[in-house]
Scaffold this active site. Structure first.
Site, PDB file in Angstrom:
ATOM      1  N   GLU A 149      -5.207 -29.515  28.116  1.00 49.62           N
ATOM      2  CA  GLU A 149      -4.155 -28.780  26.482  1.00 49.62           C
ATOM      3  C   GLU A 149      -5.336 -27.817  26.392  1.00 49.62           C
ATOM      4  O   GLU A 149      -4.764 -27.238  25.868  1.00 49.62           O
ATOM      5  CB  GLU A 149      -4.723 -30.218  25.630  1.00 49.62           C
ATOM      6  CG  GLU A 149      -3.360 -31.314  25.689  1.00 49.62           C
ATOM      7  CD  GLU A 149      -2.005 -30.512  26.026  1.00 49.62           C
ATOM      8  OE1 GLU A 149      -1.740 -29.635  25.596  1.00 49.62           O
ATOM      9  OE2 GLU A 149      -1.561 -31.561  26.971  1.00 49.62           O
ATOM     10  N   SER A 235     -17.276 -23.724  44.816  1.00 47.91           N
ATOM     11  CA  SER A 235     -15.232 -23.795  45.037  1.00 47.91           C
ATOM     12  C   SER A 235     -14.727 -23.308  46.839  1.00 47.91           C
ATOM     13  O   SER A 235     -14.608 -24.117  47.116  1.00 47.91           O
ATOM     14  CB  SER A 235     -14.804 -22.510  44.502  1.00 47.91           C
ATOM     15  OG  SER A 235     -14.955 -22.701  42.638  1.00 47.91           O
ATOM     16  N   HIS A 364      -2.474 -29.915  40.788  1.00 46.61           N
ATOM     17  CA  HIS A 364      -3.488 -29.673  41.476  1.00 46.61           C
ATOM     18  C   HIS A 364      -4.272 -28.733  40.563  1.00 46.61           C
ATOM     19  O   HIS A 364      -5.987 -29.546  41.158  1.00 46.61           O
ATOM     20  CB  HIS A 364      -3.767 -28.162  42.474  1.00 46.61           C
ATOM     21  CG  HIS A 364      -4.592 -27.944  43.283  1.00 46.61           C
ATOM     22  ND1 HIS A 364      -5.494 -28.454  44.060  1.00 46.61           N
ATOM     23  CD2 HIS A 364      -5.346 -26.987  43.170  1.00 46.61           C
ATOM     24  CE1 HIS A 364      -6.760 -28.184  44.430  1.00 46.61           C
ATOM     25  NE2 HIS A 364      -6.353 -26.737  43.898  1.00 46.61           N
ATOM     26  N   SER A 365      -4.097 -27.916  39.489  1.00 48.10           N
ATOM     27  CA  SER A 365      -5.332 -27.676  38.366  1.00 48.10           C
ATOM     28  C   SER A 365      -4.009 -27.239  37.001  1.00 48.10           C
ATOM     29  O   SER A 365      -3.480 -26.749  37.509  1.00 48.10           O
ATOM     30  CB  SER A 365      -6.274 -26.595  39.392  1.00 48.10           C
ATOM     31  OG  SER A 365      -4.782 -25.423  39.704  1.00 48.10           O
TER      32      SER A 365
HETATM   33  C1  LIG Z   1     -12.439 -22.722  51.926  1.00 43.94           C
HETATM   34  C2  LIG Z   1     -11.899 -22.730  50.970  1.00 43.94           C
HETATM   35  N1  LIG Z   1     -10.476 -22.224  51.182  1.00 43.94           N
HETATM   36  C3  LIG Z   1      -9.216 -22.687  50.105  1.00 43.94           C
HETATM   37  C4  LIG Z   1      -9.714 -22.707  49.023  1.00 43.94           C
HETATM   38  C5  LIG Z   1      -8.855 -22.700  48.376  1.00 43.94           C
HETATM   39  N2  LIG Z   1      -7.858 -24.335  47.625  1.00 43.94           N
HETATM   40  C6  LIG Z   1      -8.609 -24.892  46.113  1.00 43.94           C
HETATM   41  S1  LIG Z   1      -8.718 -26.514  46.256  1.00 43.94           S
HETATM   42  C7  LIG Z   1      -7.422 -26.478  48.044  1.00 43.94           C
HETATM   43  C8  LIG Z   1      -6.480 -27.691  48.156  1.00 43.94           C
HETATM   44  C9  LIG Z   1      -7.435 -28.994  48.771  1.00 43.94           C
HETATM   45  O1  LIG Z   1      -6.589 -29.968  49.114  1.00 43.94           O
HETATM   46  P1  LIG Z   1      -7.565 -31.372  49.182  1.00 43.94           P
HETATM   47  O2  LIG Z   1      -9.448 -30.922  49.440  1.00 43.94           O
HETATM   48  O3  LIG Z   1      -6.997 -32.125  49.629  1.00 43.94           O
HETATM   49  O4  LIG Z   1      -8.347 -31.986  47.415  1.00 43.94           O
HETATM   50  P2  LIG Z   1      -7.392 -32.129  45.954  1.00 43.94           P
HETATM   51  O5  LIG Z   1      -7.359 -30.882  45.372  1.00 43.94           O
HETATM   52  O6  LIG Z   1      -6.227 -32.657  46.338  1.00 43.94           O
HETATM   53  O7  LIG Z   1      -8.406 -33.032  45.448  1.00 43.94           O
HETATM   54  C10 LIG Z   1      -7.188 -25.049  48.220  1.00 43.94           C
HETATM   55  C11 LIG Z   1      -6.680 -24.297  49.701  1.00 43.94           C
HETATM   56  C12 LIG Z   1     -11.024 -22.600  48.723  1.00 43.94           C
HETATM   57  N3  LIG Z   1     -11.705 -23.207  48.065  1.00 43.94           N
HETATM   58  N4  LIG Z   1     -11.920 -22.911  49.642  1.00 43.94           N
END
Ligand SMILES: Cc1ncc(C[n+]2csc(CCOP(=O)(O)OP(=O)(O)O)c2C)c(N)n1
Length: 474
Positions: A149, A235, A364-365
């Site tokens: 929030e 990240s 997701h976020s």
């Molecule tokens: C190397 C890299 N590629 C792409 C991203 C963008 N990104 C951030 S979170 C995400 C998805 C990750 O999904 P998952 O590992 O299944 O974890 P969840 O968010 O479901 O917990 C992506 C593609 C990133 N942070 N780093």
């Protein structure tokens, strides 16, 4: 390739053998002796011995070393003894299809009603520990609501909730020691809460205020604390994985009897670093638990677009890693699996893979609206029918360790704790902006000192255009 050029074929008892020339083993055996040896137990012998041949004088040192290190160099017609794989020969031409293998089952202790399915599997933890797990899961949920929030109102820049995955955090964290080193992805705040990292500190990180251990430099939810053995989150996905293996390998070399746990999502498992980590961990026998949270989505990418195999768990045995799939919404199953995994890590000195099946109930976020790619009904169904907190509460109620009254008072208490931390985090100033130049290197180089001076000069002239009063002044 060199091996085959240098080897010679010989025939013994009608079977063809390869004789490896080498010099430094010094076992020179004539053909009579070979006969005797093979007549008794030729396979054992051929595995262990390397034979000299006359040609060894002509080999370079490096060739000899190479050959010397190859453990198995002989083949017979019915046993495949290639250095790269030991197996049997077959004459039917068959490609192994994923359908040839049954999917790996999901280990669970309780059903959705919190009933234990096999009493032997109940970890029978004491009431205090069980309620601590439950309180942790629920306070994480309260914190998520407040910070989500807060972001919606623009008070913090970003947030990621942990909804639906609380069981994976607390089940795994409770099973290992607080000084086992943890590497996270970003959706594992419960591990920190379990380890006693205060809600104040989590909030300080999200606000980037003067009490943030990272001095306000990282995006919200990128926690890290040396005191709680949790390596700072960054990240770029999966980069923590080979690093976790390195740390585990160091523990092993120092005989520390500690393990590393490395969390990641099923989406992150598509990164090359996943492969590097799994292979290094297996070949270096590193005591690391790879803990995959398979929550069905990587942002908008559903698992059927992420992989075509049997999830992540099936990859473990392919790397030579003992692996298990657990019901991630069953905190007790996660606990048992992680406890057993740690035992394997330490007693057998090898990595373990756990794939915890769960569902990402939240977006997701805060930068994502998941209704754009999945139905609200799907989310609601998981929230209502298979939530780790609800399930565990039912279990506790059956044990008569929890009831409506306790729930009510804990809800009030946890809300108070979260709100107190929230108010504190909002009031604190940001760190001194000059700190942005520190920690780039251990010691600040001349070029950075100059830049810091330039900023000071700039602010003397134009400070009025900056929100300087929000920052701590030393
Ligand atoms: C190397 C890299 N590629 C792409 C991203 C963008 N990104 C951030 S979170 C995400 C998805 C990750 O999904 P998952 O590992 O299944 O974890 P969840 O968010 O479901 O917990 C992506 C593609 C990133 N942070 N780093």
């Amino acid at each position: 390739m060199k091996m085959f050029k240098l080897c010679r074929n010989i025939l013994i008892n009608g079977s063809k053998f390869r004789i490896l020339p080498t010099s430094n083993l010094g076992i020179s055996i004539n053909s009579d002796r070979i006969h005797q040896t093979f007549n008794s137990s030729f396979m054992t012998t051929i595995r262990r011995q390397t034979f000299c041949a006359e040609s060894h004088h002509h080999q370079s040192k490096s060739e000899q070393t190479l050959l010397h290190e190859l453990p198995n160099v002989s083949t017979i017609d019915n046993v495949a003894e290639f250095p790269g794989a030991k197996s049997k020969f077959v004459t039917d031409l068959h490609f192994f299809d994923p359908d040839d293998f049954e999917n790996i089952p999901v280990y669970r202790v309780m059903n959705r009603n919190g009933q234990v399915l096999d009493e032997k599997q109940d970890p029978n933890l004491d009431k205090e520990l069980m309620t601590k797990i439950y309180k942790g899961m629920t306070i994480l949920n309260s914190m998520d609501r407040v910070l989500y929030e807060s972001q919606r109102q623009g008070r913090i820049s970003f947030y990621m909730t942990n909804y639906g995955e609380e069981g994976t955090h607390f089940g795994s964290a409770a099973a290992i020691s607080n000084d086992d080193l943890a590497f996270g992805q970003y959706r594992e705040a419960g591990v920190l809460i379990w380890r006693g990292f205060e809600i104040d500190k989590l909030m300080a990180q999200c606000y980037g205020n003067s009490e943030d251990l990272h001095k306000g430099r990282s995006m919200p939810v990128h926690y890290g604390t040396k005191d709680h053995c949790f390596v700072s989150i960054s990240s770029p996905l999966s980069t923590q994985m080979p690093q976790a293996v390195g740390a585990a390998y160091a523990f092993k070399r120092q005989n520390q009897q500690r393990i590393v746990i490395c969390y990641f999502g099923e989406g992150a498992a598509s990164e090359g670093d996943f492969h590097a980590a799994m292979n290094f961990a297996a070949t270096l026998s590193a005591p690391v638990i790879f803990f995959c949270r398979n929550n069905g989505y990587a942002i908008s990418t559903p698992t059927h677009e992420q992989y075509r195999g049997d999830g992540i768990v099936c990859r473990g045995p392919a790397y030579g890693i003992p692996s298990i799939r657990v019901d991630g919404n069953d905190v007790l199953a996660v606990y048992n699996a992680t406890l057993a995994a740690k035992k394997i890590c330490l007693e057998q000195s090898r990595p373990v893979l756990i794939e915890a099946m769960t569902y990402r109930i939240g977006h997701h976020s805060t930068s994502d609206d998941s209704s754009a790619y999945r139905s609200v009904d799907e989310v609601r169904s998981w929230d209502e029918k298979d939530h780790p907190i609800t399930r565990f509460r039912k279990y506790l109620e059956q044990k008569q360790w929890w009831d409506d009254d306790l729930e009510k008072s804990w809800k009030n208490e946890s809300k108070r704790l979260v709100m107190t931390a929230f108010v504190k985090a909002e009031k604190l100033p940001k760190p001194n902006y000059m700190e942005m130049f520190e920690d780039v290197y251990d010691k600040m180089p001349e070029s950075l000192i100059e830049q810091a001076q330039e900023l000071k000069q700039h602010l003397k002239m134009y400070g009025g255009n900056y929100p300087i009063s929000n920052f701590k002044q030393d």
